[in-house]
Design an enzyme around this catalytic site. Structure first.
Site, PDB file in Angstrom:
ATOM      1  N   HIS A   1     -25.221 -13.053  11.175  1.00  0.00           N
ATOM      2  CA  HIS A   1     -25.366 -11.664  11.610  1.00  0.00           C
ATOM      3  C   HIS A   1     -25.295 -10.761  10.391  1.00  0.00           C
ATOM      4  O   HIS A   1     -24.637 -11.059   9.390  1.00  0.00           O
ATOM      5  CB  HIS A   1     -24.325 -11.271  12.662  1.00  0.00           C
ATOM      6  CG  HIS A   1     -22.892 -11.430  12.230  1.00  0.00           C
ATOM      7  ND1 HIS A   1     -22.196 -10.469  11.540  1.00  0.00           N
ATOM      8  CD2 HIS A   1     -22.027 -12.458  12.409  1.00  0.00           C
ATOM      9  CE1 HIS A   1     -20.962 -10.892  11.326  1.00  0.00           C
ATOM     10  NE2 HIS A   1     -20.838 -12.094  11.829  1.00  0.00           N
TER      11      HIS A   1
ATOM     12  N   ASP B   1     -26.619 -12.269  29.571  1.00  0.00           N
ATOM     13  CA  ASP B   1     -27.320 -12.263  28.277  1.00  0.00           C
ATOM     14  C   ASP B   1     -26.570 -13.031  27.180  1.00  0.00           C
ATOM     15  O   ASP B   1     -27.165 -13.372  26.159  1.00  0.00           O
ATOM     16  CB  ASP B   1     -27.541 -10.817  27.796  1.00  0.00           C
ATOM     17  CG  ASP B   1     -28.484 -10.029  28.700  1.00  0.00           C
ATOM     18  OD1 ASP B   1     -29.094 -10.618  29.603  1.00  0.00           O
ATOM     19  OD2 ASP B   1     -28.582  -8.801  28.488  1.00  0.00           O
TER      20      ASP B   1
ATOM     21  N   HIS C   1     -29.220 -11.956  23.804  1.00  0.00           N
ATOM     22  CA  HIS C   1     -30.622 -11.542  23.707  1.00  0.00           C
ATOM     23  C   HIS C   1     -30.770 -10.196  24.397  1.00  0.00           C
ATOM     24  O   HIS C   1     -30.161  -9.940  25.456  1.00  0.00           O
ATOM     25  CB  HIS C   1     -31.564 -12.595  24.311  1.00  0.00           C
ATOM     26  CG  HIS C   1     -31.406 -12.813  25.776  1.00  0.00           C
ATOM     27  ND1 HIS C   1     -32.170 -12.143  26.703  1.00  0.00           N
ATOM     28  CD2 HIS C   1     -30.577 -13.611  26.479  1.00  0.00           C
ATOM     29  CE1 HIS C   1     -31.819 -12.540  27.914  1.00  0.00           C
ATOM     30  NE2 HIS C   1     -30.850 -13.425  27.819  1.00  0.00           N
TER      31      HIS C   1
ATOM     32  N   ASP D   1       0.872  -1.174   0.000  1.00  0.00           N
ATOM     33  CA  ASP D   1       0.000   0.000   0.000  1.00  0.00           C
ATOM     34  C   ASP D   1       0.907   1.220   0.000  1.00  0.00           C
ATOM     35  O   ASP D   1       1.558   1.519   1.014  1.00  0.00           O
ATOM     36  CB  ASP D   1      -0.915  -0.016   1.229  1.00  0.00           C
ATOM     37  CG  ASP D   1      -2.009   1.052   1.147  1.00  0.00           C
ATOM     38  OD1 ASP D   1      -1.845   2.008   0.348  1.00  0.00           O
ATOM     39  OD2 ASP D   1      -3.000   0.936   1.882  1.00  0.00           O
TER      40      ASP D   1
ATOM     41  N   GLU E   1      -0.225   4.237  -0.942  1.00  0.00           N
ATOM     42  CA  GLU E   1      -1.239   5.309  -0.919  1.00  0.00           C
ATOM     43  C   GLU E   1      -1.824   5.532  -2.317  1.00  0.00           C
ATOM     44  O   GLU E   1      -1.103   5.679  -3.307  1.00  0.00           O
ATOM     45  CB  GLU E   1      -0.710   6.623  -0.341  1.00  0.00           C
ATOM     46  CG  GLU E   1      -1.813   7.654  -0.058  1.00  0.00           C
ATOM     47  CD  GLU E   1      -2.979   7.122   0.788  1.00  0.00           C
ATOM     48  OE1 GLU E   1      -3.852   6.428   0.240  1.00  0.00           O
ATOM     49  OE2 GLU E   1      -3.001   7.389   2.008  1.00  0.00           O
ATOM     50  N   ASN E   2      -3.141   5.526  -2.344  1.00  0.00           N
ATOM     51  CA  ASN E   2      -3.888   5.618  -3.615  1.00  0.00           C
ATOM     52  C   ASN E   2      -3.502   4.502  -4.573  1.00  0.00           C
ATOM     53  O   ASN E   2      -3.571   4.663  -5.794  1.00  0.00           O
ATOM     54  CB  ASN E   2      -3.694   6.988  -4.271  1.00  0.00           C
ATOM     55  CG  ASN E   2      -4.206   8.102  -3.390  1.00  0.00           C
ATOM     56  OD1 ASN E   2      -5.274   7.970  -2.793  1.00  0.00           O
ATOM     57  ND2 ASN E   2      -3.447   9.171  -3.265  1.00  0.00           N
TER      58      ASN E   2
ATOM     59  N   ASP F   1     -20.316 -14.823   8.118  1.00  0.00           N
ATOM     60  CA  ASP F   1     -21.307 -14.224   9.024  1.00  0.00           C
ATOM     61  C   ASP F   1     -22.174 -15.290   9.693  1.00  0.00           C
ATOM     62  O   ASP F   1     -22.903 -14.980  10.656  1.00  0.00           O
ATOM     63  CB  ASP F   1     -22.193 -13.229   8.269  1.00  0.00           C
ATOM     64  CG  ASP F   1     -21.438 -11.982   7.839  1.00  0.00           C
ATOM     65  OD1 ASP F   1     -20.289 -11.798   8.292  1.00  0.00           O
ATOM     66  OD2 ASP F   1     -21.974 -11.200   7.037  1.00  0.00           O
TER      67      ASP F   1
ATOM     68  N   GLY G   1      -3.953   4.210   5.429  1.00  0.00           N
ATOM     69  CA  GLY G   1      -3.299   5.410   5.940  1.00  0.00           C
ATOM     70  C   GLY G   1      -4.282   6.503   6.316  1.00  0.00           C
ATOM     71  O   GLY G   1      -4.017   7.318   7.198  1.00  0.00           O
ATOM     72  N   ASP G   2      -5.448   6.542   5.633  1.00  0.00           N
ATOM     73  CA  ASP G   2      -6.491   7.527   5.932  1.00  0.00           C
ATOM     74  C   ASP G   2      -7.546   6.936   6.862  1.00  0.00           C
ATOM     75  O   ASP G   2      -8.665   7.419   6.917  1.00  0.00           O
ATOM     76  CB  ASP G   2      -7.138   8.015   4.629  1.00  0.00           C
ATOM     77  CG  ASP G   2      -7.740   6.870   3.826  1.00  0.00           C
ATOM     78  OD1 ASP G   2      -7.661   5.691   4.280  1.00  0.00           O
ATOM     79  OD2 ASP G   2      -8.280   7.128   2.740  1.00  0.00           O
TER      80      ASP G   2
END
Ligand SMILES: *[C@@H]1O[C@H](CO)[C@@H](O)[C@H](O)[C@H]1NC(C)=O
Ligand SMILES: *[C@@H]1O[C@H](CO)[C@@H](O)[C@H](O)[C@H]1NC(C)=O
Ligand SMILES: *[C@@H]1O[C@H](CO)[C@@H](O)[C@H](O)[C@H]1NC(C)=O
Ligand SMILES: *[C@@H]1O[C@H](CO)[C@@H](O)[C@H](O)[C@H]1NC(C)=O
Ligand SMILES: *[C@@H]1O[C@H](CO)[C@@H](O)[C@H](O)[C@H]1NC(C)=O
Length: 504
Positions: A422, A494, A469, A225, A227-228, A441, A302-303
């Site tokens: 989920h 819970d 719950h 990476d 950047e961009n 998930d 980075g951002d």
């Protein structure tokens, strides 16, 4: 003629102050090679043969107290047992990953930047301390399991490369935990948490993003990476020499110096490094010379782009461009550390293929069972005299985890082919579309119930979040947090469920 340091490097040994030769750690090897570590991060082991200080700090949910985890001995594996005893019966987060280099380049909860994290004031989430258990040479330790939204950073650094200065870095990662979000990174980034332009980063990226560069196959890939752009080679688009990674443990290397950089990788559990790219900087404005800023990030862009996932076990950044030989010695050291998988579940066993009902244990709710009404997953009062339809709604077949075979999925008894998953942290019943996202998930890992009864069942991909719950609806929830269903009050009760043979 071999110098003493080169001899040490060749042998993978280091001469201590007291004159004995001991096995070198990765940072001893980088030092011998003339490219010392300026940051060294690991929750699993010491990265210098003499290091016996704190590796990382955890905070527990029961009383918000912290403890620091040290190696079992100088240069050794983290004392995972110390974490286990501190975190028994509650949740634990990794709050600090200490810098072992002595420069104080510790990693802590990342602040907001170009993108906001999910916590108060836009901070990123902290990682669960228990999401990534492993063994090293047989000793239990924990990696840093980064879910989307999780990130660590240090903007006030000492000694890391800036501008076009030379640096190297490696990280040991889970080669099977990734996604296409931006960006699961470790390395050099902006000091103001914003995208300040091409060439302002130089970090390891791991995942299957196809937004910028790619390698061969369908990923995941090691890229840089910068950047961009995620770069796999000189081309901003594709380097067919950058392979899809299949090993469970993966050693990732990025290094750069004026108009030269390289990507190297290996199975972290065996074998040696391959060079995926070594050559000039990408032929695109802004990357030669580089404008590195020197901050350190883990798990984010980075951002502060926060949509990626991955697991980090150890990594360093160096001053200077390490030789391939130095890195080859480091890889041998990583292999000798013997990373291996260990069980992702504990507590009362759930048997794959069995049919169960899961009873709530919160006082006043103990006649309620995890059930569904259509797509809504809730709790309902069920007993032996309930209708067959209701009994079926509260009955689940335990399946091998669709997204990770070391955990579980829960298939509906009355709607075969539909599973609890989920979605925005709310549980729903849905038919599998066979996507990687669905499978992940719909995967949950169990451990001993937080309140001492039955099981607590965490989302595999979000190990800070357990099946809970709340107002009789079911969620995955953190122990304290911004969502109402994350309330700390009554959390342990819970999220604790007692499994029994199913009603239907
Ligand atoms: C822990 O700290 C959080 C945030 O400051 C607070 O909301 C919570 O009540 C604390 N929990 C305990 C058990 O002290
Ligand atoms: C590991 O931690 C446990 C629990 O804190 C402690 O009793 C033990 O002495 C530690 N082991 C070593 C080798 O320091
Ligand atoms: C860089 O790319 C441009 C546009 O594709 C090309 O004209 C130029 O020759 C390239 N320069 C080098 C050094 O490869
Ligand atoms: C939730 O369950 C409790 C206990 O069974 C019950 O008293 C309460 O009315 C239920 N609340 C809702 C909103 O259904
Ligand atoms: C169930 O899955 C279908 C197909 O993948 C999807 O369109 C739908 O939104 C899902 N429903 C829920 C409640 O997640």
């Amino acid at each position: 003629m071999l110098s003493l340091s080169n001899l040490e490097l060749a042998l993978g040994l280091v001469l201590t102050a007291t004159g004995s030769l001991v096995a070198a750690g990765p940072c001893d090897l980088y030092s011998s090679g003339g490219t010392p570590c300026v940051a060294a991060h690991s929750t699993t082991r010491a990265l210098y043969s003499a290091f016996s200080g704190s590796l990382y700090q955890v905070k527990r949910g029961s009383d918000n107290t912290t403890t620091s985890i040290a190696p079992l001995s100088a240069g050794g594996v983290a004392n995972g047992t110390a974490q286990d005893s501190f975190c028994t019966g509650t949740t634990c987060l990794i709050t600090i990953i200490y810098d072992q280099s002595g420069r104080g380049n510790h990693l802590t909860q990342a602040p907001p930047g170009g993108f906001q994290g999910p916590e108060a004031n836009g901070y990123d989430s902290l990682a669960s301390a228990t999401g990534a258990p492993v063994t090293l040479n047989g000793h239990k330790a924990y990696g840093v399991f980064i879910s989307p939204g999780t990130g660590y950073r240090n903007d006030k650094v000492s000694g890391t490369a800036t501008g076009d200065a030379a640096e190297g870095m490696y990280a040991v990662l889970d080669g099977t935990h990734y996604n296409g979000g931006c960006c699961f990174d470790y390395g050099n980034a902006e000091t103001n948490n914003l995208d300040t332009g091409n060439g302002h980063m130089e970090a390891i990226y791991f995942g299957d993003s196809t937004t910028w560069g790619t390698g061969s196959g369908s990923g995941p890939w090691l890229m840089a990476d910068l950047e961009n752009g995620l770069f796999s080679g000189v081309s901003p688009a594709n380097n067919p020499g950058d392979p899809s990674i299949t090993s469970r443990f993966f050693t990732a290397i990025v290094k750069g110096k004026p108009n030269q950089w390289a990507l190297r990788g290996a199975n972290a559990a065996s074998g040696s490094l391959s060079t995926y790219y070594s050559g000039v900087r990408p032929n695109k404005t802004g990357y030669n010379p580089m404008s590195k800023e020197g901050a350190i990030i883990l798990g984010i862009g980075g951002d502060n782009s926060v949509s990626a996932q991955g697991t980090f076990y150890e990594g360093v950044m160096t001053s200077g461009y390490p030789t391939d030989d130095t890195e080859n010695s480091v890889q041998a050291d990583i292999v000798a550390a013997k990373y291996a998988t260990t069980s992702l579940t504990s507590g009362p066993a759930l048997t794959v293929g069995s049919s169960i009902s899961l009873r709530a244990t919160t006082a006043g709710y103990t006649t309620r069972y995890l059930a569904h009404t259509g797509a809504t997953v809730n709790t309902q009062v069920v007993s032996s005299s309930s209708t067959t339809a209701l009994k079926q709604q509260a009955s689940w077949t335990v399946r091998t985890g669709l997204g990770n075979s070391a955990c579980y999925s829960f298939e509906s008894k009355d709607t075969p082919g539909s599973y609890i998953r989920h979605n925005n942290f709310v549980l729903v019943l849905n038919a599998s579309d066979s996507s990687k996202q669905f499978k992940e998930d719909a995967t949950f890992c169990s451990s001993a119930g937080m309140n001492g009864q039955g099981n607590s069942i965490r989302a595999w991909g979000y190990p800070t979040k357990h099946v809970r719950h709340y107002t009789n609806v079911s969620y995955i929830a953190t122990n304290g947090g911004l969502n109402t269903f994350d309330a700390a009050a009554s959390y342990n009760d819970d999220v604790s469920w007692v499994a029994s043979t199913s009603f239907a």
